[in-house]
Design an enzyme around this catalytic site. Sequence first.
Site, PDB file in Angstrom:
ATOM      1  N   ARG A  73      93.114 -29.767 -23.892  1.00 26.44           N
ATOM      2  CA  ARG A  73      91.740 -30.022 -24.610  1.00 26.44           C
ATOM      3  C   ARG A  73      91.477 -29.057 -25.797  1.00 26.44           C
ATOM      4  O   ARG A  73      92.155 -27.959 -25.804  1.00 26.44           O
ATOM      5  CB  ARG A  73      90.626 -29.724 -23.474  1.00 26.44           C
ATOM      6  CG  ARG A  73      90.705 -30.861 -22.332  1.00 26.44           C
ATOM      7  CD  ARG A  73      89.761 -30.485 -21.367  1.00 26.44           C
ATOM      8  NE  ARG A  73      90.034 -29.439 -20.444  1.00 26.44           N
ATOM      9  CZ  ARG A  73      89.501 -27.998 -20.360  1.00 26.44           C
ATOM     10  NH1 ARG A  73      88.692 -27.722 -21.652  1.00 26.44           N
ATOM     11  NH2 ARG A  73      89.933 -27.073 -19.705  1.00 26.44           N
ATOM     12  N   TYR A 205      95.265 -36.860 -25.472  1.00 32.59           N
ATOM     13  CA  TYR A 205      95.454 -35.956 -24.299  1.00 32.59           C
ATOM     14  C   TYR A 205      94.543 -36.247 -23.258  1.00 32.59           C
ATOM     15  O   TYR A 205      93.171 -36.490 -23.574  1.00 32.59           O
ATOM     16  CB  TYR A 205      95.399 -34.377 -24.972  1.00 32.59           C
ATOM     17  CG  TYR A 205      95.219 -33.572 -23.836  1.00 32.59           C
ATOM     18  CD1 TYR A 205      96.539 -33.319 -22.779  1.00 32.59           C
ATOM     19  CD2 TYR A 205      94.110 -33.104 -23.151  1.00 32.59           C
ATOM     20  CE1 TYR A 205      96.441 -32.619 -21.733  1.00 32.59           C
ATOM     21  CE2 TYR A 205      94.152 -32.295 -22.013  1.00 32.59           C
ATOM     22  CZ  TYR A 205      95.333 -31.839 -21.343  1.00 32.59           C
ATOM     23  OH  TYR A 205      95.270 -31.429 -19.934  1.00 32.59           O
ATOM     24  N   LYS A 214      86.517 -35.841 -17.974  1.00 32.71           N
ATOM     25  CA  LYS A 214      85.760 -34.590 -18.400  1.00 32.71           C
ATOM     26  C   LYS A 214      84.474 -35.142 -19.346  1.00 32.71           C
ATOM     27  O   LYS A 214      83.279 -34.420 -19.070  1.00 32.71           O
ATOM     28  CB  LYS A 214      86.496 -33.834 -19.511  1.00 32.71           C
ATOM     29  CG  LYS A 214      87.802 -33.149 -18.549  1.00 32.71           C
ATOM     30  CD  LYS A 214      87.436 -32.488 -17.599  1.00 32.71           C
ATOM     31  CE  LYS A 214      88.627 -31.724 -16.904  1.00 32.71           C
ATOM     32  NZ  LYS A 214      88.497 -30.985 -15.636  1.00 32.71           N
ATOM     33  N   HIS A 234      82.751 -29.094 -11.643  1.00 37.77           N
ATOM     34  CA  HIS A 234      84.205 -28.911 -11.784  1.00 37.77           C
ATOM     35  C   HIS A 234      84.833 -28.394 -10.496  1.00 37.77           C
ATOM     36  O   HIS A 234      85.101 -27.249 -10.569  1.00 37.77           O
ATOM     37  CB  HIS A 234      84.363 -28.204 -13.221  1.00 37.77           C
ATOM     38  CG  HIS A 234      85.874 -28.320 -13.532  1.00 37.77           C
ATOM     39  ND1 HIS A 234      86.297 -26.984 -14.357  1.00 37.77           N
ATOM     40  CD2 HIS A 234      86.912 -28.984 -13.292  1.00 37.77           C
ATOM     41  CE1 HIS A 234      87.844 -27.119 -14.535  1.00 37.77           C
ATOM     42  NE2 HIS A 234      87.941 -28.360 -13.954  1.00 37.77           N
ATOM     43  N   SER A 256      90.205 -24.734 -15.514  1.00 41.17           N
ATOM     44  CA  SER A 256      91.301 -25.577 -15.299  1.00 41.17           C
ATOM     45  C   SER A 256      92.585 -24.697 -15.295  1.00 41.17           C
ATOM     46  O   SER A 256      92.584 -23.462 -15.704  1.00 41.17           O
ATOM     47  CB  SER A 256      91.500 -26.099 -16.779  1.00 41.17           C
ATOM     48  OG  SER A 256      90.311 -26.907 -17.009  1.00 41.17           O
ATOM     49  N   CYS A 258      93.719 -23.021 -12.320  1.00 35.49           N
ATOM     50  CA  CYS A 258      93.283 -21.767 -11.627  1.00 35.49           C
ATOM     51  C   CYS A 258      93.388 -22.312 -10.164  1.00 35.49           C
ATOM     52  O   CYS A 258      92.823 -21.542  -9.280  1.00 35.49           O
ATOM     53  CB  CYS A 258      92.233 -21.281 -12.052  1.00 35.49           C
ATOM     54  SG  CYS A 258      92.079 -20.573 -13.574  1.00 35.49           S
ATOM     55  N   ASP A 285      89.159 -32.326  -8.734  1.00 33.14           N
ATOM     56  CA  ASP A 285      88.987 -31.829 -10.074  1.00 33.14           C
ATOM     57  C   ASP A 285      87.292 -31.983 -10.226  1.00 33.14           C
ATOM     58  O   ASP A 285      86.693 -31.060 -10.867  1.00 33.14           O
ATOM     59  CB  ASP A 285      89.452 -32.534 -11.059  1.00 33.14           C
ATOM     60  CG  ASP A 285      89.442 -31.818 -12.579  1.00 33.14           C
ATOM     61  OD1 ASP A 285      89.322 -30.643 -12.479  1.00 33.14           O
ATOM     62  OD2 ASP A 285      89.276 -32.309 -13.415  1.00 33.14           O
ATOM     63  N   ARG A 374     101.632 -32.353 -17.343  1.00 35.35           N
ATOM     64  CA  ARG A 374     100.741 -33.003 -16.389  1.00 35.35           C
ATOM     65  C   ARG A 374     101.387 -34.283 -15.777  1.00 35.35           C
ATOM     66  O   ARG A 374     102.255 -34.829 -16.241  1.00 35.35           O
ATOM     67  CB  ARG A 374      99.383 -33.569 -17.109  1.00 35.35           C
ATOM     68  CG  ARG A 374      98.706 -32.528 -17.671  1.00 35.35           C
ATOM     69  CD  ARG A 374      97.827 -31.968 -16.504  1.00 35.35           C
ATOM     70  NE  ARG A 374      97.220 -30.745 -17.056  1.00 35.35           N
ATOM     71  CZ  ARG A 374      95.894 -30.008 -16.431  1.00 35.35           C
ATOM     72  NH1 ARG A 374      95.373 -30.696 -15.324  1.00 35.35           N
ATOM     73  NH2 ARG A 374      95.408 -28.985 -16.742  1.00 35.35           N
TER      74      ARG A 374
HETATM   75  P1  GDP Z   1      94.051 -26.772 -11.401  1.00 35.31           P
HETATM   76  O1  GDP Z   1      94.295 -27.160 -12.802  1.00 35.31           O
HETATM   77  O2  GDP Z   1      92.642 -26.050 -11.064  1.00 35.31           O
HETATM   78  O3  GDP Z   1      94.106 -27.949 -10.513  1.00 35.31           O
HETATM   79  O4  GDP Z   1      95.080 -25.795 -10.980  1.00 35.31           O
HETATM   80  P2  GDP Z   1      96.517 -26.064 -10.069  1.00 35.31           P
HETATM   81  O5  GDP Z   1      96.230 -26.365  -8.553  1.00 35.31           O
HETATM   82  O6  GDP Z   1      97.191 -27.067 -10.819  1.00 35.31           O
HETATM   83  O7  GDP Z   1      97.117 -24.845 -10.339  1.00 35.31           O
HETATM   84  C1  GDP Z   1      97.446 -24.161 -11.633  1.00 35.31           C
HETATM   85  C2  GDP Z   1      98.519 -23.419 -11.681  1.00 35.31           C
HETATM   86  O8  GDP Z   1      98.264 -22.051 -10.763  1.00 35.31           O
HETATM   87  C3  GDP Z   1      99.871 -23.861 -11.088  1.00 35.31           C
HETATM   88  O9  GDP Z   1     100.823 -23.026 -11.919  1.00 35.31           O
HETATM   89  C4  GDP Z   1     100.004 -23.240  -9.894  1.00 35.31           C
HETATM   90  O10 GDP Z   1     101.284 -23.186  -9.459  1.00 35.31           O
HETATM   91  C5  GDP Z   1      99.145 -22.152  -9.850  1.00 35.31           C
HETATM   92  N1  GDP Z   1      98.659 -21.728  -8.644  1.00 35.31           N
HETATM   93  C6  GDP Z   1      97.676 -22.525  -7.995  1.00 35.31           C
HETATM   94  N2  GDP Z   1      97.521 -21.916  -6.638  1.00 35.31           N
HETATM   95  C7  GDP Z   1      97.846 -20.737  -6.613  1.00 35.31           C
HETATM   96  C8  GDP Z   1      97.783 -19.592  -5.820  1.00 35.31           C
HETATM   97  O11 GDP Z   1      97.039 -19.479  -4.686  1.00 35.31           O
HETATM   98  N3  GDP Z   1      98.287 -18.516  -6.236  1.00 35.31           N
HETATM   99  C9  GDP Z   1      99.395 -18.323  -7.330  1.00 35.31           C
HETATM  100  N4  GDP Z   1      99.605 -17.307  -7.489  1.00 35.31           N
HETATM  101  N5  GDP Z   1      99.245 -19.399  -8.216  1.00 35.31           N
HETATM  102  C10 GDP Z   1      98.401 -20.633  -7.823  1.00 35.31           C
HETATM  103  P1  PGA Z   2      92.347 -29.166 -14.156  1.00 34.88           P
HETATM  104  O1  PGA Z   2      92.070 -30.561 -14.877  1.00 34.88           O
HETATM  105  O2  PGA Z   2      91.273 -28.770 -14.031  1.00 34.88           O
HETATM  106  O3  PGA Z   2      93.100 -29.872 -13.331  1.00 34.88           O
HETATM  107  O4  PGA Z   2      93.294 -28.346 -15.292  1.00 34.88           O
HETATM  108  C1  PGA Z   2      92.260 -30.609 -16.588  1.00 34.88           C
HETATM  109  C2  PGA Z   2      91.283 -30.050 -17.257  1.00 34.88           C
HETATM  110  O5  PGA Z   2      90.368 -29.244 -16.757  1.00 34.88           O
HETATM  111  O6  PGA Z   2      91.642 -30.141 -18.627  1.00 34.88           O
HETATM  112 MN    MN Z   3      89.462 -29.609 -14.692  1.00 38.55          MN
HETATM  113 MN    MN Z   4      94.052 -29.966 -10.994  1.00 40.12          MN
END
Ligand code: GDP
Ligand code: PGA
Ligand code: MN
Ligand code: MN
Length: 576
Positions: A73, A205, A214, A234, A256, A258, A285, A374
């Site tokens: 983004r 993207y 979004k 979110h 994002s 996290c 999400d 992704r």
């Molecule tokens: P989203 O974008 O908020 O959905 O985040 P994701 O679930 O895809 O996670 C983003 C990154 O953080 C990935 O590389 C995960 O492996 C990592 N991650 C997710 N949960 C945890 C956790 O509980 N502990 C740690 N250390 N890393 C995490």
């Molecule tokens: P994410 O979604 O929260 O899974 O990273 C895409 C974004 O926020 O850009």
């Molecule tokens: Mn998101």
């Molecule tokens: Mn995600």
Amino acid sequence: MPASGSRLAALNDWVDEVAALTRPDRIHWCDGSDGEYAALVAGMLADGTLIELNQDTHPGCYLHRSDPDDVARVEHLTFVCTRERDDAGPNNHWMAPDEAHAKVDALFEGCMRGRTLYVVPYCMGPIDSPLARCGVEITDSPYVVANMRLMTRTGAAALARIEREGAQGKPFVRGLHSTGELDPDRRFIMHFPEELSIKSYGSGYGGNALLGKKCHALRIASWQARREGWLAEHMLILGLESPEGKTHYVAAAFPSACGKTNLAMLIPPEEYRRKGWKVHTIGDDICWMHPGEDGRLWAINPEAGYFGVAPGTSATTNPNALATIRRDTIFTNVALTADNQPWWEGLDDRVPALDWQGRPYDPANGPAAHPNSRFTVSAKQCPSYSPRAEDARGVPISAIVFGGRRATLMPLVFEARDWAHGVRVGASMGSETTAAATGQTGVMRRDPMAMKPFCGYHFGDYFAHWLSFDRPGAKLPRIFHVNWFRKGSDGRFLWPGFGENMRVLEWIVGRVEGRHAARDSGVGLLPLEGAIVSPDCAADALAAVTGFDETRWPAEQAEIAGHMEAYRERLPAQLG
Ligand code: GDP
Ligand code: PGA
Ligand code: MN
Ligand code: MN
């Protein structure tokens, strides 16, 4: 070239208007069918937009390599274009609507010459849900059409709802997209909340180009939600089923990259599974929450698929995600093994053959998969997908969880003292930046409710809107804050995370049910010593990660006060 493909004059007129501006060779009205998807994929394989992956190991899976300058983004090129500048707030880049239209229409002029204009009707949310909302995306990118089909409910049923609602005078959100030249200097993501429209130019993207996500479901929807008395957030949504068979639904807002997708698909540790604990995935999400007649907040996931972060996804961290993406998945910017399987850092110890740009893998060039690579996949393929995700009424939310990526200070979990305190906790959220947006990563910034890049209006008004849900008769969820990312002095994560986060979820629903006591601290209500333990976390690490250093609280509070200052003009007194 069929000029009109719908029974709704307003839609046909808009398509004609866009075609007159962008000058496509062909217009295709998407019906969302399997045949249509197959034809799109065949076209993209023929022109190199998609690369076929190993069909023995990954049937129906393809790789897309984006332009190397178009991988995330672009918050600095994203605008909220309200008539009054102040309505967009200091949290958004603003441009006057006339100026924005003129600027971006100049780019759209003739941009679809030689290309096909696709009309993609979509519905955000279960097709029969009164909480769902519809939109139409016009795009010249078959990659976007294919991704929209996985991420939303597209096609004939959505068009029928749009026509039905249109006959009653109910508008649909209009999104216009073109990949343009992919030149970062000719790229804009413009939102016109007062017109319920979006114009996105120059990026393919996901977050910039899949306009249902979004742009519609967060920026435009948050604006509508404020006017209509609901919340567009979110947040992931999960159901936590106890051994007694009672399910609590939890919504969690993390910035994002996290941990939303991982938490939404969590598999409890063996000892919990044995007792009968289960996690059901509703969404990973976005969450739309409406106050119900019973005073509770009822939530739907407006999406129908996952656009998930690949790096870090493995059989140990997120086995449900890995099972989900074994077939019928579009991968973007991942690496390839020698036998054409998708690969990314953290998947396993194989060495990839080609990096995300298709070069022979050389560690000197950086990670093999782009850090924001992704997967796009239908939610129905997830083994933990909850049938309640299709429930037109949504699910009642018992707890809201805020969280960020904080190497220091913020403890593993705490509870807010009441709703207003919880809103303050959400509004003060901090998190280190990630690869999901272009710019430097690892920089601590304030990201209220994980909505900094997504709230379509002034944060002061947004905080006031959140506070307004606390009214007589309301049975609001309890509010919590978590941090999976505390680091020790050696720079390693203190808490094992992933499946072990079940122990924190169990404490949270235990608090909701009145089973767990807590102790007060500057930041909020903390678990009692021994209430959360993990076999993968040594005693000293556990004490560090669950505790709160009161001596550092005044400095954090001063920083939060500075952050709130930006919203002063519209900041509710309770947050001042
Ligand atoms: P989203 O974008 O908020 O959905 O985040 P994701 O679930 O895809 O996670 C983003 C990154 O953080 C990935 O590389 C995960 O492996 C990592 N991650 C997710 N949960 C945890 C956790 O509980 N502990 C740690 N250390 N890393 C995490
Ligand atoms: P994410 O979604 O929260 O899974 O990273 C895409 C974004 O926020 O850009
Ligand atoms: Mn998101
Ligand atoms: Mn995600």
